[in-house]
Structures are given as structure tokens and as C-alpha cells.
Enzyme design. Structure first.
Site, PDB file in Angstrom:
ATOM      1  N   ARG A  78       0.822  -1.223   0.000  1.00 19.32           N
ATOM      2  CA  ARG A  78       0.000   0.000   0.000  1.00 19.32           C
ATOM      3  C   ARG A  78       0.851   1.266   0.000  1.00 19.32           C
ATOM      4  NH1 ARG A  78      -5.607  -1.140   1.408  1.00 19.32           N
ATOM      5  NH2 ARG A  78      -5.878  -3.080   0.289  1.00 19.32           N
ATOM      6  N   ARG A  83      -3.696   6.222   0.752  1.00 21.82           N
ATOM      7  CA  ARG A  83      -4.276   7.394   1.429  1.00 21.82           C
ATOM      8  C   ARG A  83      -3.354   8.164   2.360  1.00 21.82           C
ATOM      9  NH1 ARG A  83      -9.477   4.449   3.617  1.00 21.82           N
ATOM     10  NH2 ARG A  83      -7.982   2.740   3.432  1.00 21.82           N
ATOM     11  N   ARG A  85      -7.259  11.484  -5.819  1.00 17.24           N
ATOM     12  CA  ARG A  85      -8.459  10.680  -5.547  1.00 17.24           C
ATOM     13  C   ARG A  85      -9.683  11.584  -5.463  1.00 17.24           C
ATOM     14  NH1 ARG A  85     -12.434   8.044  -3.185  1.00 17.24           N
ATOM     15  NH2 ARG A  85     -12.092   6.608  -1.445  1.00 17.24           N
ATOM     16  N   ASP A 107      -6.412  -3.092  -7.755  1.00 19.41           N
ATOM     17  CA  ASP A 107      -6.975  -3.743  -6.588  1.00 19.41           C
ATOM     18  C   ASP A 107      -7.153  -5.219  -6.888  1.00 19.41           C
ATOM     19  OD1 ASP A 107      -8.073  -2.822  -3.853  1.00 19.41           O
ATOM     20  OD2 ASP A 107      -9.430  -4.391  -4.529  1.00 19.41           O
ATOM     21  N   TYR A 136     -14.116 -12.568  -0.607  1.00 20.63           N
ATOM     22  CA  TYR A 136     -14.874 -11.335  -0.870  1.00 20.63           C
ATOM     23  C   TYR A 136     -16.118 -11.597  -1.708  1.00 20.63           C
ATOM     24  CZ  TYR A 136     -11.144  -8.456   1.078  1.00 20.63           C
ATOM     25  OH  TYR A 136     -10.245  -7.862   1.939  1.00 20.63           O
TER      26      TYR A 136
HETATM   27  O1  1CP Z   1       0.058  -1.592  -2.508  1.00 15.23           O
HETATM   28  C1  1CP Z   1      -0.153  -0.662  -3.313  1.00 15.23           C
HETATM   29  O2  1CP Z   1       0.248   0.487  -3.151  1.00 15.23           O
HETATM   30  C2  1CP Z   1      -0.878  -0.994  -4.608  1.00 15.23           C
HETATM   31  C3  1CP Z   1      -2.281  -0.848  -4.586  1.00 15.23           C
HETATM   32  C4  1CP Z   1      -3.193  -1.846  -3.898  1.00 15.23           C
HETATM   33  C5  1CP Z   1      -3.037  -3.218  -3.638  1.00 15.23           C
HETATM   34  C6  1CP Z   1      -1.809  -4.096  -3.836  1.00 15.23           C
HETATM   35  C7  1CP Z   1      -4.493  -1.504  -3.502  1.00 15.23           C
HETATM   36  C8  1CP Z   1      -5.049  -0.146  -3.607  1.00 15.23           C
HETATM   37  N1  1CP Z   1      -5.141  -2.636  -3.084  1.00 15.23           N
HETATM   38  C9  1CP Z   1      -4.274  -3.699  -3.125  1.00 15.23           C
HETATM   39  C10 1CP Z   1      -4.524  -5.103  -2.795  1.00 15.23           C
HETATM   40  C11 1CP Z   1      -5.696  -5.428  -1.962  1.00 15.23           C
HETATM   41  N2  1CP Z   1      -6.973  -4.906  -2.016  1.00 15.23           N
HETATM   42  C12 1CP Z   1      -5.697  -6.458  -0.991  1.00 15.23           C
HETATM   43  C13 1CP Z   1      -4.521  -7.368  -0.709  1.00 15.23           C
HETATM   44  C14 1CP Z   1      -3.553  -6.749   0.211  1.00 15.23           C
HETATM   45  C15 1CP Z   1      -4.040  -6.660   1.651  1.00 15.23           C
HETATM   46  O3  1CP Z   1      -4.093  -7.703   2.315  1.00 15.23           O
HETATM   47  O4  1CP Z   1      -4.318  -5.530   2.074  1.00 15.23           O
HETATM   48  C16 1CP Z   1      -6.973  -6.516  -0.419  1.00 15.23           C
HETATM   49  C17 1CP Z   1      -7.443  -7.455   0.657  1.00 15.23           C
HETATM   50  C18 1CP Z   1      -7.773  -5.527  -1.077  1.00 15.23           C
HETATM   51  C19 1CP Z   1      -9.204  -5.257  -0.872  1.00 15.23           C
HETATM   52  C20 1CP Z   1      -9.426  -3.832  -0.559  1.00 15.23           C
HETATM   53  N3  1CP Z   1      -9.451  -2.829  -1.481  1.00 15.23           N
HETATM   54  C21 1CP Z   1      -9.541  -3.242   0.715  1.00 15.23           C
HETATM   55  C22 1CP Z   1      -9.522  -3.978   2.025  1.00 15.23           C
HETATM   56  C23 1CP Z   1     -10.918  -4.259   2.457  1.00 15.23           C
HETATM   57  C24 1CP Z   1     -10.925  -5.077   3.727  1.00 15.23           C
HETATM   58  O5  1CP Z   1     -11.307  -6.244   3.645  1.00 15.23           O
HETATM   59  O6  1CP Z   1     -10.531  -4.549   4.772  1.00 15.23           O
HETATM   60  C25 1CP Z   1      -9.670  -1.852   0.527  1.00 15.23           C
HETATM   61  C26 1CP Z   1      -9.850  -0.784   1.581  1.00 15.23           C
HETATM   62  C27 1CP Z   1      -9.592  -1.613  -0.867  1.00 15.23           C
HETATM   63  C28 1CP Z   1      -9.581  -0.308  -1.558  1.00 15.23           C
HETATM   64  C29 1CP Z   1      -8.223   0.166  -1.853  1.00 15.23           C
HETATM   65  N4  1CP Z   1      -7.357  -0.532  -2.648  1.00 15.23           N
HETATM   66  C30 1CP Z   1      -6.196   0.188  -2.791  1.00 15.23           C
HETATM   67  C31 1CP Z   1      -6.355   1.423  -2.037  1.00 15.23           C
HETATM   68  C32 1CP Z   1      -5.335   2.520  -1.948  1.00 15.23           C
HETATM   69  C33 1CP Z   1      -7.622   1.379  -1.446  1.00 15.23           C
HETATM   70  C34 1CP Z   1      -8.231   2.477  -0.601  1.00 15.23           C
HETATM   71  C35 1CP Z   1      -9.035   3.326  -1.509  1.00 15.23           C
HETATM   72  C36 1CP Z   1      -9.306   4.703  -0.992  1.00 15.23           C
HETATM   73  O7  1CP Z   1     -10.050   4.854  -0.007  1.00 15.23           O
HETATM   74  O8  1CP Z   1      -8.809   5.658  -1.613  1.00 15.23           O
END
Ligand code: 1CP
Length: 356
Positions: free
Chosen positions: A28, A32, A41, A78, A155
Site C-alpha cells: 500500500r 491514502r 483521488r 486492486d 470477498y
Molecule cells: O500496494 C499498493 O500500493 C498498490 C495498490 C493496492 C493493492 C496491492 C491496492 C489499492 N489494493 C491492493 C490489494 C488489496 N486490495 C488487498 C490485498 C492486500 C491486503 O491484504 O491488504 C486486499 C485485501 C484488497 C481489498 C481492498 N481494497 C480493501 C480492504 C478491504 C478489507 O477487507 O478490509 C480496501 C480498503 C480496498 C480499496 C483500496 N485498494 C487500494 C487502495 C489505496 C484502497 C483504498 C481506496 C481509498 O479509499 O482511496
């Protein structure tokens, strides 16, 4: 020089070779906690627009590399893109995270998915990668990724996250054949998707098994490692020189089962003592991890001490990649993130005065 030659610290580490310093990148890292991310964003209007607009997603991918001396970029995307393409329709509620308009409520719904969706539905991903590759220096590898089959299924089934993935876990006992059918379908799509990412220019692929730890020991190999191995094996056959990283979240108590996993590197969460992982795996994989993300709320002195602890625990390993045990929390101070990255470089550099 081609993108796949092991000329940078990250790919040297993945090849198990020593380098001038330990590579560091952070899960990540595009997100944010960065003011420039929040800005783009809010201008994009929604997370989904950001995700699906190659120009914007490429910019976001590069943001942390402009600010910090990171050793790799990770594609801004994502894991939920494949379920979206399968017709579940991803949506994103501000403050609540991702959800699907058409989740899989029961085994009968498997037949209703767009099982053979057209490639065009995911075209925005290779388009983003091509843009990133045009701007990213060649010595900075680009990591492409997907969720593992089990993590995507978590999911997709029922209320997903809202019920702490209890619906997917229930299928282990109520509908194991349907769950296996879904996992194998996902494995095929994930492998095709990662191959498309490789063709578009990623240098490394990562499979996030973020929810493997939810599985009971008796089901972990069949439902997490089995379908993940199908994906990893296909990537290895397709391009043996593209290294793969498997994020084995929650695998601490069963690491010995990962010894034969066909990945080059294992990403570990913060619960795993690095020294213990080394002893258990005895060189089967390069290791990546695993600073507690909450350490970024602590003092710089403590961050440096933690970096030294990890580097010391791994000093006998020729390949090791520094990372967090999970993603960067959205409210940490970006100065601390920069301090962490610089500390890794300073403390692990052969020329360093600070060496731990
Ligand atoms: O890592 C990076 O910088 C690249 C971008 C990235 C990656 C690798 C994002 C952006 N998401 C992911 C993978 C991802 N997405 C995972 C696997 C990694 C982990 O275990 O965290 C998972 C489970 C998700 C699912 C997801 N998408 C969540 C988690 C939900 C939960 O179950 O708690 C969330 C919050 C998102 C949205 C998301 N994806 C990425 C970002 C920056 C965001 C937040 C969006 C925002 O509010 O702006």
C-alpha cells in the site's frame, strides 16, 4: 538490457544474490497516507474511476517513487478487479470499503457469473502498466499482482468482509465441491490476468493470500495453497524468469507446508519471527517482510531499532526484501515512511557508518 535481467537490488534479492543494500518497498505504498494521493483521488471523484483510468492509476503508482527512494513500484490497482469482470460489479462505499452489487449468495449463482468474460473488461490494467513502464526507470522493477483464489472467494461469497468472510468459511463444509469449482475457475482467470500483466511490462508478480489465515489447518492446503499453486505453476511455466511473491498472511503456524510452494519469495506478516521462518524454511524461498505497520506510529528511534533487528535476524540470508507485515495504515505520517526507507538503505549499505 531487458527488463527481466537481474540488474537491480530487488531482482538480485529475488535471485538470492547479495546486493549493495537490502531492497525495500511497502505494501500500500500508493495510498491514502500520501497527500498527493488524496488530492488525485478527490479530483477523480471515486476510487473506481481512479482504478479504471490508466492515466490516473499510472500517476498514483509513480507517486511514492517520486517522494521516496523505493526499490520497486507496485501497480496501483486492486485485487477485486477479477470478481468485477466476472459480473459481480465492484462498488466502493466511502469510509466502508469495497463491496459487490451481485455477490454469490449460493452455489447456484456460480452458473450466473460471466465465466468467460471478454478480455476487454480488464483492458485498463495492461493499459496502466504500459503507461507506467514508459515513465518508470528501468532499474525500478514493477510488481503486478492479484488476490489468491481463496482470498478472492472470501470477498465474492455472501456478505464477504461485512460478515468477516463467515459465508466463504461456511462453504468449506456445506458446499466444498462448489467452492473448489469457484477456486479453480478463479485460478484460471488469475493466471491469465497475471500473464497479461507480464506481457504489458510487469517484472515481478505477487499473489496476495491475505485471508489464508482464516482457514483451519485441516483445510489450508486444499483450499488456499492448492489453487494458489495452480496459478504460480502456470506463471512459472509461462515465463520461468519472472519471479513470484506469495503473501502468506496468517501462515505462521504452518510455514513448513509452504516449503514446496512454486513461488520465489514468501511475504510474511508481522506475527512471524523472521529467524524462526528462516529455520523452518531452510532456504526454500527468499523472504519478504515483516515490520508491524503500527511501528510507523512510533518514534524514529524505534523505527531504526526495528530495522536493525530485522536486518540482524536476516543477515545470513543473501536474498531478503524489507517490507511491512501488511499495508501502510492510511493515517501515518509520510515523513516516518521516508525515514523507514532511508534507514533500511543506510543500515544495510556496505558503506554505511551506521551499520547495525
Ligand atoms: O500496494 C499498493 O500500493 C498498490 C495498490 C493496492 C493493492 C496491492 C491496492 C489499492 N489494493 C491492493 C490489494 C488489496 N486490495 C488487498 C490485498 C492486500 C491486503 O491484504 O491488504 C486486499 C485485501 C484488497 C481489498 C481492498 N481494497 C480493501 C480492504 C478491504 C478489507 O477487507 O478490509 C480496501 C480498503 C480496498 C480499496 C483500496 N485498494 C487500494 C487502495 C489505496 C484502497 C483504498 C481506496 C481509498 O479509499 O482511496
Amino acid at each position: 538490457m531487458t527488463a527481466t535481467e537481474s540488474t537491480d537490488v530487488m531482482r538480485l534479492a529475488l535471485a538470492g544474490k547479495p546486493a549493495s543494500h537490502r531492497p525495500v518497498w511497502l505494501m500500500r505504498q500508493a495510498g491514502r497516507y500520501l497527500p498527493e494521493y488524496r488530492d488525485i483521488r478527490s479530483r477523480a471523484g471515486s476510487f473506481l474511476t481512479l482504478l479504471k483510468t490508466p492515466e490516473l492509476a499510472a500517476k498514483v503508482t509513480l507517486q511514492p517513487l517520486s517522494r521516496f527512494d523505493l526499490d520497486a513500484a507496485i501497480l496501483f490497482s486492486d485485487i477485486l478487479t477479477i470478481p468485477d469482470a466476472l459480473g459481480l460489479e465492484l462498488d466502493f462505499a466511502p469510509g466502508e470499503g469495497p463491496w459487490f452489487r451481485h455477490p454469490i449468495e449460493n452455489p447456484g449463482d456460480l452458473a450466473r457469473m460471466d465465466r468467460e468474460f471478454p478480455d476487454a473488461r480488464l483492458d485498463y490494467v495492461p493499459a496502466t502498466i504500459e503507461r507506467i513502464r514508459r515513465e518508470l526507470p528501468r532499474n525500478k522493477p514493477l510488481i503486478g499482482f492479484s488476490g489468491s483464489p481463496w482470498t478472492l472467494a472470501c470477498y465474492m461469497i455472501g456478505q464477504g468482509r461485512a460478515r468477516e468472510f463467515g459465508d466463504a468459511c461456511r462453504w468449506l463444509y456445506t458446499s466444498p465441491e462448489s467452492l473448489n469449482e469457484l477456486l479453480l475457475l478463479l485460478a484460471e482467470h488469475i493466471a491469465n490476468y497475471l500473464i497479461r500483466q507480464i506481457e504489458a511490462g510487469v517484472d515481478i508478480v505477487m499473489l496476495f493470500d491475505s485471508w489464508g489465515g482464516l482457514l483451519p489447518a485441516s483445510r489450508y492446503r486444499e483450499f488456499s495453497l492448492g489453487p494458489a499453486s495452480v496459478v504460480l505453476e502456470r506463471i512459472r511455466t509461462y515465463q520461468p524468469e519472472i519471479p513470484s511473491i506469495f503473501f502468506a498472511r496468517g501462515a505462521g503456524s504452518r510455514l513448513e507446508w509452504l516449503r514446496d510452494l512454486p513461488a520465489r519469495c514468501l511475504g510474511l506478516d508481522s506475527a512471524v519471527p523472521l529467524g524462526q521462518a528462516r529455520a523452518c524454511l531452510s532456504g526454500s524461498h527468499v523472504l519478504q517482510g515483516n515490520l508491524d505497520p503500527s511501528a510507523l506510529y512510533g518514534s524514529t528511534e524505534n523505527i531504526r531499532a526495528e530495522v536493525c533487528r530485522m536486518l540482524n535476524e536476516m543477515k545470513e540470508e543473501s536474498g531478503y526484501i524489507v517490507n511491512l507485515g501488511h499495508g501502510i495504515p492510511p493515517d501515518v505520517d509520510c515523513e516516518k515512511v521516508g525515514f523507514l526507507i532511508d534507514s533500511v538503505h543506510e543500515e544495510s549499505s556496505q558503506r554505511s557508518k551506521h551499520r547495525c
